[in-house]
Design an enzyme around this catalytic site. Structure first.
Site, PDB file in Angstrom:
ATOM      1  N   GLU A   1       0.843  -1.209   0.000  1.00  0.00           N
ATOM      2  CA  GLU A   1       0.000   0.000   0.000  1.00  0.00           C
ATOM      3  C   GLU A   1       0.875   1.255   0.000  1.00  0.00           C
ATOM      4  OE1 GLU A   1      -2.932  -0.155   3.148  1.00  0.00           O
ATOM      5  OE2 GLU A   1      -3.274  -2.291   2.850  1.00  0.00           O
TER       6      GLU A   1
HETATM    7  C1  XIL Z   1      -8.172   2.731   3.227  1.00  0.00           C
HETATM    8  C2  XIL Z   1      -8.830   3.189   1.948  1.00  0.00           C
HETATM    9  O1  XIL Z   1      -7.825   3.659   1.104  1.00  0.00           O
HETATM   10  C3  XIL Z   1      -9.809   4.284   2.254  1.00  0.00           C
HETATM   11  O2  XIL Z   1     -10.544   4.602   1.096  1.00  0.00           O
HETATM   12  C4  XIL Z   1     -10.761   3.846   3.355  1.00  0.00           C
HETATM   13  O3  XIL Z   1     -11.553   4.928   3.745  1.00  0.00           O
HETATM   14  C5  XIL Z   1     -10.008   3.391   4.553  1.00  0.00           C
HETATM   15  O4  XIL Z   1      -9.134   2.358   4.177  1.00  0.00           O
HETATM   16  N1  XIL Z   1      -4.595  -0.013   5.554  1.00  0.00           N
HETATM   17  C6  XIL Z   1      -5.336  -0.858   4.769  1.00  0.00           C
HETATM   18  C7  XIL Z   1      -6.228  -0.303   3.740  1.00  0.00           C
HETATM   19  O5  XIL Z   1      -5.148  -2.086   4.840  1.00  0.00           O
HETATM   20  O6  XIL Z   1      -7.343  -1.098   3.549  1.00  0.00           O
HETATM   21  C8  XIL Z   1      -6.648   1.099   4.068  1.00  0.00           C
HETATM   22  O7  XIL Z   1      -7.375   1.612   2.959  1.00  0.00           O
HETATM   23  C9  XIL Z   1      -5.444   1.945   4.386  1.00  0.00           C
HETATM   24  C10 XIL Z   1      -4.708   1.400   5.568  1.00  0.00           C
END
Ligand code: XIL
Length: 956
Positions: free
Chosen positions: A625
């Site tokens: 991410e």
């Molecule tokens: C985030 C999304 O990007 C947003 O749109 C949502 O509001 C919240 O979640 N860790 C994770 C992801 O594993 O699923 C998260 O994604 C960010 C942090």
């Protein structure tokens, strides 16, 4: 609630709202609207009324099926019905195989079932009939069982959308497992064929110009509450434009995501950029952050911040303004809304405008695709919502990436919002479209403490409080979810984030991984083995289906924190070792996902340490991410851009070096405007989808690093004189000679409290006195670092490590002399006293020098002081002596240096180098990291710090 949670809740709840709009109870709406949308002709392929027997119905489980006559109920006028009895399990039910009823691959069918429950049957609360396909357990429709009442279910299904499916099943949920019921009829009609050419998207009408909304007509003008519970009133009490008289008052909010919303889909031409502005005026509390955002799409929506501002009552009317390019209008649903980080804030809005500012843009086709540059190293991925699969966004996505993760669509709350009701359609659309476009899909996520429905692991007790569910039930919910979801998506995915974010942040005793686990609802309901149980359940699905190639990942953030990384390492190691011992050396957890949500205070050397530690586990690693926050308010200075690009370069340099162990690097979002952290521009492409400097850095990390040499800034130096004061909050005369150390470097835009520190030492202790100027003292936050307080950072061997070692400590004392420590045992032998002064407060501390034995004249300690300035229960800002980025709580390389000196130098022992001392020197100090970090522009750091304080895991 943190901003992150706020956003998550926002998205979750608004999606739930949307889902409930699309799927009204019983599922009638779905089939009808799908049919209307395709405009396809319908053809009945199977109709069974059971007047002449059981037709193609087959028992599932232990159910007994009997064809009866004379059972008339609404929708079953002929009286012929199939009685389904002998039920004790949800799947004691009725199956109709596709081949028996003539359902063919690639075709889409509408299936309608009418049924009935006898009036003398005891129906447990919550009992429902389900229409599903088996074995994927795709939920098509449901209806409540009620004694003496008929029910109807209608759903739609495309044969072949899941290879595991061979039949349609009429069953119940768990609650209704014992309820005998009748089926009066089943009708299956073909509504279209997916073999057909994909129909050309309907041409959209040209955008209707948006008339600025002033509320002068006394109406809501299309605004409504996002939750439906807000109170919106056009009022004459306030107005923004003095020649006008009305504004919209927003009250009754109870969640951060609540607020006024308006659908502007018809005002948008696809690909155009719009300037959006709204005036806001806060009513209560005295201050809050108000945010203007847009939701794009309804099935797999994206939520994008456009502008946000911290406002106070005294500010009066404030304009929130920004631009957004709508590259797609999925589902003809685009809304503008105003929310607040304060869940109960009330405010006025006025003069809402929405104006086109520029036409469609082209993506750059002449630059090298990222996936091509790293084709021999790892996959390049991105997180997607439905708007990423259209138009220019899709072009950019395809050009640079080969794998996608659903940003939200496959999270537990999206897939099973209520028990047993699997809502796969949004995710299916996304996954199937992504596959059709040639991407691999990675599954995210099965077991998590966020974006997961409460029913999975909590219940309400007699006193009405939310409490953990009992272990058995929670475990079953978890296992069922894992099984049904994994079987539903089957081998359409290449892997799963099975457990997400199970570890707490910066755990004090990381080798004890169980004690380091986050105290989540899953943890409380099941216990620490919930992690292992999740993987066992997921592994079983893979084994049962022969899906050996699908990888099971653990995924977590703040992966650069060495304590957290250590705890995760021990967790994976123990779980995998145990499994390997019983299973011929096989792995249970195949991969470690380092989320990589970084900011400008991230030290890439810490990322390296964690990465290398995970690699030694023998699992594959992926960066899952990745984003780097730099700047604020949707803007980046030149320095932000360079610092951000440099960190990207350093990271890709590192990833490339370890490419053999890295399977995938996934960015969390395509471009800055659509990032979940849009305000801090964290991605490689800008709001116009054009490559940023960060892209160039990623494409050529070695040269980028060479061309952007860090400017080395010396750590600040100060002196501590020899002497022993009394710790009583008084300035003893012995302090008079000590050097004045200015603690006035602001880490946030907020130019708040500053102070002056002095230091003394003797053979056992370091003494620190800090006089703080702060006119308003506040300790109402439950978090000590969010209270008015002084922190001293000490690295006794001056090792300048990028993480905390045995000799490093953080000592925090608030103005009321309440102390807190990192690590906790730093409290041994510590003493402090505080007094209020005319201009603020004074803190005096005694810190045992336990790790240098004895401290000697001429020795240097790593040292820093930070002053936290709080207001209204939150830290507004902080000031430091040396640390420019605010990561002293986890990284000693940002400290200044304190020289221990005996006055007049009489009686001086030869300065002893640390190497000669009793304590071992830490591994080589990390000069490069420090250089880079010291080079960071202050403003950039300020913003990164500010934002990260609101974001995840910034705890100290
Ligand atoms: C985030 C999304 O990007 C947003 O749109 C949502 O509001 C919240 O979640 N860790 C994770 C992801 O594993 O699923 C998260 O994604 C960010 C942090």
């Amino acid at each position: 609630m943190s901003k992150k949670q706020n956003k998550k809740f926002t998205k979750l709840l608004s999606l739930l709202l949307v889902v409930s709009l699309i799927f009204p109870v019983g599922g009638f709406g779905f089939a009808t609207s799908a049919e209307a949308a395709t405009g396809a002709e319908t053809k009945t392929v199977y109709q069974e009324t059971f007047v002449n027997g059981k037709g193609h119905a087959k028992e599932s489980g232990n159910a007994a099926l009997t064809a009866v006559t004379g059972k008339t109920f609404t929708g079953n006028e002929d009286g012929g019905a199939l009685h389904v009895t002998n039920r004790s399990k949800d799947f004691d039910a009725v199956d109709f195989s596709f081949s028996d009823v003539g359902m063919q691959s690639g075709k889409t069918y509408k299936i309608t079932v009418t049924g009935y429950v006898d009036s003398d049957v005891t129906v447990p609360a919550g009992s429902q009939a389900f229409l599903q396909t088996v074995d994927s357990y795709s939920w098509l429709a449901s209806a409540n069982f009620k004694a003496g009442e008929a029910f109807t279910m209608t759903g739609e299904y495309t044969v072949g959308s899941n290879a595991n499916d061979t039949r349609v099943r009429v069953q119940s949920n768990d609650d209704g497992a014992t309820v005998p019921f009748y089926i009066g009829s089943i009708v299956i009609t073909e509504v279209g064929s997916s073999d057909d050419e994909t129909p050309a998207p309907p041409t959209r009408e040209k955008a209707v110009p948006f008339d600025t909304i002033t509320f002068e007509n006394g109406e809501l003008n299309g605004f409504s509450g996002r939750s439906g519970n807000e109170t919106l009133t056009v009022t004459t009490v306030e107005n923004r434009n003095t020649s006008h008289s009305k504004a919209l008052k927003v009250e009754g909010r109870t969640q951060n995501w609540h607020g006024p919303t308006i659908n502007v889909a018809q005002n948008i031409d696809v690909g155009y950029e719009y300037n959006v502005s709204v005036w806001v005026k806060l009513i209560s509390p005295s201050s809050a952050t108000l945010q203007l955002s847009t939701q794009v799409g309804s099935a797999s929506p994206s939520y994008n911040g456009i502008a946000s501002q911290s406002v106070s009552q005294n500010d009066g009317w404030v304009k929130l303004e920004g631009t957004y390019r709508f590259n797609a209008v999925p589902d003809e649903h685009v809304t503008l809304y105003i929310e607040s980080s304060n869940s109960t804030a009330s405010f006025y809005i006025d003069d809402v405008s929405f104006e086109e500012v520029s036409g469609p843009i082209e993506i750059q086709k002449d630059i090298t695709p990222i996936k091509e540059k790293y084709q021999n190293d790892f996959l390049i991925g991105n997180a997607i919502t439905s708007s990423d699969l259209e138009g220019a966004r899709l072009e950019l996505l395809k050009m640079h990436h080969n794998v996608v993760t659903a940003e939200n669509a496959m999270k537990p709350s999206e897939l099973q919002p209520t028990k047993g009701n699997f809502t796969f359609s949004g995710a299916d659309l996304l996954v199937d479209k992504a596959l059709a476009e040639g991407f691999d899909v990675f599954g995210h996520v099965l077991v998590w403490h966020q974006q997961s429905p409460d029913w999975m692991n909590t219940t309400t007790n007699a006193a009405g409080e939310r409490v953990p569910l009992n272990r058995e039930e929670a475990l079953k919910n978890m296992q069922d979810h894992i099984k049904k979801v994994m079987e539903h998506f089957g081998d359409r995915v290449i892997g799963w984030d099975v457990v997400n974010e199970a570890m707490s942040n910066n755990p004090p005793n990381p080798t004890d991984w169980k004690a380091s686990l986050r105290q989540s609802n899953w943890y409380h309901a099941i216990g620490p083995d919930y992690v292992e149980e999740s993987y066992l359940a997921a592994r079983k699905v893979l084994d049962d289906n022969g899906w050996d190639h699908i990888k099971l990942y653990y995924n977590d953030y703040n992966d650069d924190n060495q304590n957290k990384a250590t705890a995760i390492y021990h967790m994976i190691k123990e779980i995998n070792d145990r499994y390997a011992a019983e299973n011929d050396g096989r792995l249970l957890i195949d991969g470690m996902g380092m989320q990589g949500h970084y900011n400008l205070s991230t030290n890439h050397e810490n990322v390296r340490k964690s990465l290398e530690r995970f690699i030694t586990l023998g699992v594959e690693v992926s960066i899952t991410e990745l984003d780097i926050q730099a700047g604020g308010n949707h803007e980046q200075s030149e320095r932000d851009r360079v610092a951000q690009a440099l960190l990207y370069a350093q990271l890709f340099n590192l990833y490339k070096e370890h490419a053999d162990s890295i399977a995938r690097v996934t960015f969390w979002g395509l471009n800055d405007a659509t990032s979940w952290r849009a305000a801090t521009s964290p991605l490689l492409f800008d709001r116009n989808l054009q490559a940023k400097l960060a892209y160039e850095a990623v494409m050529d990390p070695v040269n980028f690093i060479a061309d952007n040499p860090p400017i080395e800034i010396e750590a600040k130096q100060a002196t501590a004189l020899y002497g022993t004061p009394t710790i009583d909050g008084e300035i003893d005369p012995i302090w008079n000679e000590a050097e004045r150390i200015q603690v006035n470097q602001h880490l946030a835009a907020w130019q708040g409290a500053t102070g002056v520190a002095r230091a003394l030492w003797d053979s056992e202790n370091l003494y620190v006195l800090v006089e703080v100027s702060d006119s308003e003292l506040d300790k109402s936050s439950p978090y000590p670092w969010e209270q008015d307080s002084v922190e001293v950072f000490l690295d006794q061997t001056n090792g300048k490590t990028s993480y905390y070692e045995y000799d490093d400590g953080q000592y925090r004392v608030n103005f009321d002399n309440e102390a807190s420590f990192n690590p906790e045992d730093a409290s041994r032998g510590f003493e402090s006293a505080t007094t209020r002064t005319g201009t603020g407060y004074l803190v005096e501390m005694k810190i045992p020098l336990r790790h240098i034995d004895p401290p000697v004249d001429g020795q240097k300690l790593g040292f820093d002081v930070q002053i936290n300035d709080a207001r209204n229960g939150a830290r507004q800002g902080s000031a430091t002596w040396n640390d420019a980025i605010g990561s002293g709580y986890m990284d000693t390389s940002v400290f200044g240096e304190l020289l221990l000196k005996k006055a007049g130098n009489e009686d001086v022992q030869e300065p002893e180098t640390v190497e000669n001392g009793k304590k071992p020197l830490p591994e080589q100090a990390n000069d490069r990291a420090r250089e880079v970090r010291n080079e960071l522009p202050k403003q950039a750091n300020d913003r990164a710090r500010e934002v990260s304080n609101k974001g995840q895991g910034q705890n100290k």
